[in-house]
Design a protein around this motif. Structure first.
Motif, PDB file in Angstrom:
ATOM      1  N   SER A  15       0.830  -1.191   0.000  1.00 40.24           N
ATOM      2  CA  SER A  15       0.000   0.000   0.000  1.00 40.24           C
ATOM      3  C   SER A  15       0.870   1.248   0.000  1.00 40.24           C
ATOM      4  CB  SER A  15      -0.898  -0.008   1.225  1.00 40.24           C
ATOM      5  OG  SER A  15      -1.579   1.224   1.362  1.00 40.24           O
ATOM      6  N   SER A  16       0.309   2.322  -0.512  1.00 34.96           N
ATOM      7  CA  SER A  16       1.030   3.579  -0.402  1.00 34.96           C
ATOM      8  C   SER A  16       0.879   4.192   0.983  1.00 34.96           C
ATOM      9  CB  SER A  16       0.521   4.574  -1.447  1.00 34.96           C
ATOM     10  OG  SER A  16      -0.857   4.838  -1.223  1.00 34.96           O
ATOM     11  N   TYR A  17       0.021   3.600   1.803  1.00 35.60           N
ATOM     12  CA  TYR A  17      -0.110   4.071   3.185  1.00 35.60           C
ATOM     13  C   TYR A  17       1.194   3.792   3.900  1.00 35.60           C
ATOM     14  CZ  TYR A  17      -5.167   3.731   2.327  1.00 35.60           C
ATOM     15  OH  TYR A  17      -6.418   3.856   1.836  1.00 35.60           O
ATOM     16  N   LYS A  18       1.660   4.731   4.624  1.00 33.18           N
ATOM     17  CA  LYS A  18       2.889   4.555   5.347  1.00 33.18           C
ATOM     18  C   LYS A  18       2.652   4.730   6.832  1.00 33.18           C
ATOM     19  CE  LYS A  18       5.315   3.925   1.655  1.00 33.18           C
ATOM     20  NZ  LYS A  18       5.898   2.623   1.347  1.00 33.18           N
TER      21      LYS A  18
ATOM     22  N   TYR B   2       2.831  13.411   7.312  1.00 35.22           N
ATOM     23  CA  TYR B   2       1.624  12.661   7.631  1.00 35.22           C
ATOM     24  C   TYR B   2       0.706  13.491   8.526  1.00 35.22           C
ATOM     25  CZ  TYR B   2       5.256   8.974   7.182  1.00 35.22           C
ATOM     26  OH  TYR B   2       6.311   8.195   6.791  1.00 35.22           O
ATOM     27  N   TRP B   3      -0.598  13.214   8.397  1.00 40.77           N
ATOM     28  CA  TRP B   3      -1.579  13.708   9.360  1.00 40.77           C
ATOM     29  C   TRP B   3      -2.322  12.517   9.952  1.00 40.77           C
ATOM     30  CZ3 TRP B   3      -2.174  18.047  11.865  1.00 40.77           C
ATOM     31  CH2 TRP B   3      -1.704  19.243  11.311  1.00 40.77           C
ATOM     32  N   TYR B   4      -2.367  12.488  11.291  1.00 43.29           N
ATOM     33  CA  TYR B   4      -3.082  11.438  12.022  1.00 43.29           C
ATOM     34  C   TYR B   4      -4.110  12.090  12.941  1.00 43.29           C
ATOM     35  CZ  TYR B   4       0.784   8.235  10.875  1.00 43.29           C
ATOM     36  OH  TYR B   4       1.716   7.461  10.230  1.00 43.29           O
ATOM     37  N   ARG B   5      -5.112  11.304  13.310  1.00 39.65           N
ATOM     38  CA  ARG B   5      -5.996  11.707  14.390  1.00 39.65           C
ATOM     39  C   ARG B   5      -5.969  10.617  15.462  1.00 39.65           C
ATOM     40  NH1 ARG B   5     -12.278  11.951  13.016  1.00 39.65           N
ATOM     41  NH2 ARG B   5     -12.376  11.665  15.284  1.00 39.65           N
TER      42      ARG B   5
ATOM     43  N   ARG C 294      -4.832   7.067  13.712  1.00 34.15           N
ATOM     44  CA  ARG C 294      -5.348   6.665  12.411  1.00 34.15           C
ATOM     45  C   ARG C 294      -4.877   7.666  11.367  1.00 34.15           C
ATOM     46  NH1 ARG C 294     -11.648   5.868  13.074  1.00 34.15           N
ATOM     47  NH2 ARG C 294     -11.390   7.616  14.515  1.00 34.15           N
ATOM     48  N   LEU C 295      -4.359   7.155  10.272  1.00 35.83           N
ATOM     49  CA  LEU C 295      -3.779   7.994   9.234  1.00 35.83           C
ATOM     50  C   LEU C 295      -4.877   8.659   8.408  1.00 35.83           C
ATOM     51  CD1 LEU C 295      -1.167   8.891   7.758  1.00 35.83           C
ATOM     52  CD2 LEU C 295      -1.456   6.876   6.300  1.00 35.83           C
ATOM     53  N   ILE C 296      -4.820   9.979   8.303  1.00 33.13           N
ATOM     54  CA  ILE C 296      -5.810  10.726   7.535  1.00 33.13           C
ATOM     55  C   ILE C 296      -5.306  10.913   6.109  1.00 33.13           C
ATOM     56  CG2 ILE C 296      -7.186  12.835   7.383  1.00 33.13           C
ATOM     57  CD1 ILE C 296      -6.629  13.276  10.378  1.00 33.13           C
ATOM     58  N   TYR C 297      -4.143  11.516   5.978  1.00 34.36           N
ATOM     59  CA  TYR C 297      -3.514  11.741   4.679  1.00 34.36           C
ATOM     60  C   TYR C 297      -2.010  11.604   4.833  1.00 34.36           C
ATOM     61  CZ  TYR C 297      -7.374  13.404   1.713  1.00 34.36           C
ATOM     62  OH  TYR C 297      -8.503  13.492   0.941  1.00 34.36           O
ATOM     63  N   TYR C 298      -1.395  11.318   3.726  1.00 32.17           N
ATOM     64  CA  TYR C 298       0.046  11.133   3.662  1.00 32.17           C
ATOM     65  C   TYR C 298       0.584  11.861   2.422  1.00 32.17           C
ATOM     66  CZ  TYR C 298       4.214   8.507   2.181  1.00 32.17           C
ATOM     67  OH  TYR C 298       5.449   8.144   1.733  1.00 32.17           O
TER      68      TYR C 298
ATOM     69  N   ALA D 108       4.087  11.804   0.216  1.00 36.61           N
ATOM     70  CA  ALA D 108       5.404  11.183   0.048  1.00 36.61           C
ATOM     71  C   ALA D 108       6.467  12.227  -0.283  1.00 36.61           C
ATOM     72  CB  ALA D 108       5.345  10.121  -1.050  1.00 36.61           C
ATOM     73  N   SER D 109       6.058  13.276  -0.975  1.00 33.38           N
ATOM     74  CA  SER D 109       7.011  14.316  -1.361  1.00 33.38           C
ATOM     75  C   SER D 109       6.225  15.561  -1.739  1.00 33.38           C
ATOM     76  CB  SER D 109       7.874  13.847  -2.527  1.00 33.38           C
ATOM     77  OG  SER D 109       7.059  13.560  -3.648  1.00 33.38           O
ATOM     78  N   GLU D 110       6.941  16.643  -1.919  1.00 32.75           N
ATOM     79  CA  GLU D 110       6.294  17.899  -2.308  1.00 32.75           C
ATOM     80  C   GLU D 110       5.472  17.671  -3.566  1.00 32.75           C
ATOM     81  OE1 GLU D 110       9.157  20.936  -2.846  1.00 32.75           O
ATOM     82  OE2 GLU D 110       7.719  22.416  -3.578  1.00 32.75           O
ATOM     83  N   GLY D 111       4.222  18.092  -3.524  1.00 29.90           N
ATOM     84  CA  GLY D 111       3.357  18.000  -4.687  1.00 29.90           C
ATOM     85  C   GLY D 111       2.530  16.736  -4.784  1.00 29.90           C
ATOM     86  N   THR D 112       2.733  15.791  -3.861  1.00 31.62           N
ATOM     87  CA  THR D 112       1.949  14.554  -3.887  1.00 31.62           C
ATOM     88  C   THR D 112       1.246  14.334  -2.557  1.00 31.62           C
ATOM     89  OG1 THR D 112       3.696  13.106  -3.042  1.00 31.62           O
ATOM     90  CG2 THR D 112       3.660  13.507  -5.407  1.00 31.62           C
ATOM     91  N   THR D 113      -0.003  13.847  -2.631  1.00 33.70           N
ATOM     92  CA  THR D 113      -0.744  13.487  -1.432  1.00 33.70           C
ATOM     93  C   THR D 113      -1.537  12.219  -1.701  1.00 33.70           C
ATOM     94  OG1 THR D 113      -2.650  14.858  -2.027  1.00 33.70           O
ATOM     95  CG2 THR D 113      -0.970  15.881  -0.629  1.00 33.70           C
ATOM     96  N   ASP D 114      -1.725  11.406  -0.666  1.00 32.69           N
ATOM     97  CA  ASP D 114      -2.502  10.172  -0.767  1.00 32.69           C
ATOM     98  C   ASP D 114      -3.440  10.060   0.418  1.00 32.69           C
ATOM     99  OD1 ASP D 114       0.352   8.628  -2.060  1.00 32.69           O
ATOM    100  OD2 ASP D 114      -1.557   8.766  -3.120  1.00 32.69           O
ATOM    101  N   LYS D 115      -4.617   9.479   0.170  1.00 30.77           N
ATOM    102  CA  LYS D 115      -5.559   9.266   1.256  1.00 30.77           C
ATOM    103  C   LYS D 115      -5.046   8.171   2.178  1.00 30.77           C
ATOM    104  CE  LYS D 115      -9.612  10.622  -1.418  1.00 30.77           C
ATOM    105  NZ  LYS D 115     -10.921  10.194  -1.980  1.00 30.77           N
TER     106      LYS D 115
END
Lengths: 112, 112
Positions: free
Chosen positions: A96-99, B33-36, B44-48, B50-57
């Protein structure tokens, strides 16, 4: 559902005793990490063990990893009252891309 | 060296209000990363990112949006706050995805 599940949920021991916490996970991982959280504060990294490692030590901490059983354990030797905190495992999943997905944690109380 | 800085530390919102949580790191890390964390629970991971300009749910992205403004900053926005979003929010960064993460001190958000 969360990737990691810690066991036990809560642990109470006497100062000087050893504390063992376990973490089970569901999918293949690149590494597994243990973190500590004092009440209401941010998490602090304790130790990282890679999937090709079986055991790692850092001071009074000993971490084992069994990838065939998808489980890890954290041993704190000669515990101190200052070790009272919550301990979390976190996994870096391969699929997964989840880290850094965290488990639910073990609350450790060390009685003086 | 401040590490990971989150603002604000505390916030009370009314249902339906919007706000942005700010996070900045000064360690030149690629991943953020953002967690709650809800009471007595793990993170629990909200969003991640990996690098500038990229985000993943992550595991629980609904109701949130993020912006990776540059390498240093990663903000979390609640467009229309709900009581279910009452939680402590943690920002973290790591050199790369899955590596040792460094955490901010958290933002305690209450939605009434």
């Amino acid at each position: 559902s969360q990737q990691g599940e810690e066991d036990p949920q809560a642990l109470s021991i006497q100062e000087g005793e050893n504390a063992t916490m376990n973490c089970s996970y569901k999918t293949s991982i690149n590494n597994l990490q243990w973190y500590r959280q004092n009440s209401g504060r941010g998490l602090v990294h304790l130790i990282l063990i890679r999937s090709n490692e079986r055991e790692k030590h850092s001071g009074r901490l000993r971490v084992t990893l069994d990838t065939s059983k998808k489980s890890s354990s954290l041993l704190i030797t000669a515990s101190r009252a200052a070790d009272t905190a919550s301990y979390f495992c976190a996994t870096d999943r391969m699929d997964s891309s989840y880290k850094l997905i965290f488990g639910s944690g073990t609350r450790l109380l060390v009685r003086p | 060296n401040a590490g990971v800085t989150q603002t604000p530390k505390f916030q009370v919102l009314k249902t339906g209000q919007s706000m942005t949580l700010q996070c900045a790191q000064d360690m030149n890390h690629n991943s953020m990363y953002w967690y709650r964390q809800d009471p007595g629970m793990g993170l629990r991971l909200i969003y991640y990112s990996a690098s500038e300009g990229t985000t993943d749910k992550g595991e629980v992205p609904n109701g949130y949006n993020v912006s990776r403004l540059n390498k240093r900053e990663f903000s979390l926005r609640l467009e229309s706050a709900a009581p279910s979003q009452t939680s402590v929010y943690f920002c973290a960064s790591s050199e790369e995805g899955g590596a040792e993460a460094f955490f901010g001190q958290g933002t305690r958000l209450t939605v009434v």
